[in-house]
Design a protein around this motif. Structure first.
Motif, PDB file in Angstrom:
ATOM      1  N   GLU A   1       0.869  -1.005   0.177  1.00 28.51           N
ATOM      2  CA  GLU A   1       0.153   0.119  -0.020  1.00 28.51           C
ATOM      3  C   GLU A   1       0.805   1.256   0.008  1.00 28.51           C
ATOM      4  O   GLU A   1       0.565   2.184  -1.021  1.00 28.51           O
ATOM      5  CB  GLU A   1      -0.879  -0.196   1.190  1.00 28.51           C
ATOM      6  N   SER A   2       1.861   1.238   0.840  1.00 30.01           N
ATOM      7  CA  SER A   2       2.911   2.416   0.940  1.00 30.01           C
ATOM      8  C   SER A   2       3.714   2.663  -0.408  1.00 30.01           C
ATOM      9  O   SER A   2       3.606   3.756  -1.011  1.00 30.01           O
ATOM     10  CB  SER A   2       3.939   2.196   1.968  1.00 30.01           C
ATOM     11  N   LYS A   3       4.009   1.598  -0.984  1.00 21.72           N
ATOM     12  CA  LYS A   3       4.519   1.577  -2.274  1.00 21.72           C
ATOM     13  C   LYS A   3       3.793   2.082  -3.484  1.00 21.72           C
ATOM     14  O   LYS A   3       4.150   2.934  -4.479  1.00 21.72           O
ATOM     15  CB  LYS A   3       5.197   0.494  -2.531  1.00 21.72           C
ATOM     16  N   PHE A   4       2.671   1.592  -3.526  1.00 20.83           N
ATOM     17  CA  PHE A   4       1.696   1.816  -4.277  1.00 20.83           C
ATOM     18  C   PHE A   4       1.212   3.372  -4.379  1.00 20.83           C
ATOM     19  O   PHE A   4       1.186   4.136  -5.347  1.00 20.83           O
ATOM     20  CB  PHE A   4       0.153   1.296  -4.062  1.00 20.83           C
ATOM     21  N   LYS A   5       1.155   3.965  -3.108  1.00 19.36           N
ATOM     22  CA  LYS A   5       0.785   5.373  -2.969  1.00 19.36           C
ATOM     23  C   LYS A   5       1.878   6.190  -3.521  1.00 19.36           C
ATOM     24  O   LYS A   5       1.758   7.313  -4.034  1.00 19.36           O
ATOM     25  CB  LYS A   5       0.495   5.622  -1.727  1.00 19.36           C
ATOM     26  N   GLN A   6       3.122   5.731  -3.294  1.00 21.11           N
ATOM     27  CA  GLN A   6       4.217   6.511  -3.838  1.00 21.11           C
ATOM     28  C   GLN A   6       4.277   6.578  -5.300  1.00 21.11           C
ATOM     29  O   GLN A   6       4.646   7.749  -6.089  1.00 21.11           O
ATOM     30  CB  GLN A   6       5.682   5.909  -3.184  1.00 21.11           C
ATOM     31  N   ILE A   7       4.156   5.483  -5.710  1.00 24.32           N
ATOM     32  CA  ILE A   7       4.007   5.373  -7.354  1.00 24.32           C
ATOM     33  C   ILE A   7       3.172   6.175  -7.905  1.00 24.32           C
ATOM     34  O   ILE A   7       3.072   6.796  -8.838  1.00 24.32           O
ATOM     35  CB  ILE A   7       4.096   3.869  -7.706  1.00 24.32           C
TER      36      ILE A   7
END
Length: 340
Positions: A45-51
């Protein structure tokens, strides 16, 4: 500079719109939360938000220019010296800085826009969400939703809610499930420009829900000038089942047996809606129209977790169409002394 959006998307600073889209798609397919196991979901979820944030900034000419010139902090704070030829920014303040309001887009909206616009191309993203696609219009030209009235909000009228039937199998209503629905709706921005927005909604059906149950997504319908967006409503419907019928929280099955089986017994083998094999021995004499009840083998009761209705087996005794003289004689001999 703060956060390096180019590094997050793994593109160079001259990346084109097409380069950005390809990079986003590749990374979103890896880090979308739905594509990761539960133990890895917080990281995903954290990575997806950053992307998503990186793509949002770099794919928007205004945000990208501010970011390239002044960095992440200036972009998000909205305070930076105005370029001499700028025509992008909202207004100038008295202290010779330019105020810009950073409004990040929702990560799921970006995902729906990228994969939805390509009808599932470019990997599993589209395929995973093609369970349903609905336009929320309720005007002429093929309405897929029937309008129902909705109360007006303060100052603005609210558009009529739009409804769509959500057909579910009896197995789905027994076990419960989640369904991804892609919707397409019109929205009007602050400048009055109308655009089509595609997004993905997650519909969660609870075990035991009944026909007519409504799932409402507030203000996810069309937005027209002067109106609050319509609510989007899905109404549960029940598909016919080949074996079982539902009666409230009970399941009903009709079972035909021969006269011989009614008198001498047999074993019923039924497959339940969750795939179990249910063995029911018939040891008593079954009379025409008789009903047997298997406790707690009906539909789950949605408001009482752990409890189920009953399974009711209705018997139809099939009589022979004719008997020979010898068969009649045998039956008289066998049944002559039987008390009824």
């Amino acid at each position: 500079m703060g956060v390096d959006y180019y590094n997050i998307l793994k593109v160079n600073r001259n990346a084109s719109e097409d380069d950005l889209k390809k990079a986003y798609k590749r990374l979103a397919m890896i880090w979308h939360p739905d594509k990761n196991p539960a133990g890895k979901r917080p990281e995903a979820e954290s990575k997806f938000k950053q992307i998503s944030e990186a793509y949002d900034v770099l794919s928007d000419p205004t945000k990208r220019q501010i970011y390239d010139l002044y960095g992440e902090e200036a972009l998000k704070s909205g305070q930076f010296p105005p370029p001499s030829t700028s025509h992008y920014y909202h207004h100038r303040t008295n202290n010779n800085t330019t105020s810009f309001q950073f409004n990040p887009r929702d990560a799921d909206d970006i995902y729906a826009e990228i994969f939805g616009s390509e009808s599932g191309a470019g990997g599993g993203g589209g395929r995973g969400y093609r369970d349903g696609f609905f336009r929320t219009s309720n005007g002429a030209g093929g309405p897929e939703f029937a309008g129902t009235s909705s109360g007006p909000g303060p100052g603005l009228r609210k558009a009529h809610a739009v409804e769509n039937t959500l057909a579910c199998s009896l197995e789905e209503l027994y076990k419960g499930f989640k369904k991804k629905m892609k919707i397409s709706r019109t929205v009007t921005d602050s400048a009055g420009k109308v655009r089509i927005l595609e997004e993905i909604l997650t519909i969660e059906i609870k075990p035991g829900w009944k026909k007519g149950t409504k799932i409402t997504f507030p203000e996810k319908g069309n937005q027209e000038p002067g109106f609050i967006p319509a609510d989007l409503v899905f109404v549960v419907d029940e598909k016919p089942h080949a074996l079982y019928k539902r009666d409230g929280n009970d399941l009903v099955v009709n079972q035909e047996i021969t006269l011989l089986e009614a008198l001498t017994g047999k074993t019923l083998d039924l497959t339940t809606l969750d795939g179990r094999n249910l063995v029911i021995p018939l040891t008593d004499i079954i009379k025409p129209g008789a009903e047997m009840v298997a406790q707690n083998e009906g539909m789950p009761i949605s408001k009482e977790p752990g409890r189920k209705g009953n399974l009711r087996i209705k018997f139809d005794v099939k009589y022979p169409s004719r008997l020979t003289t010898e068969q009649k004689s045998d039956l008289k001999r066998v049944l002559g002394g039987v008390s009824l």
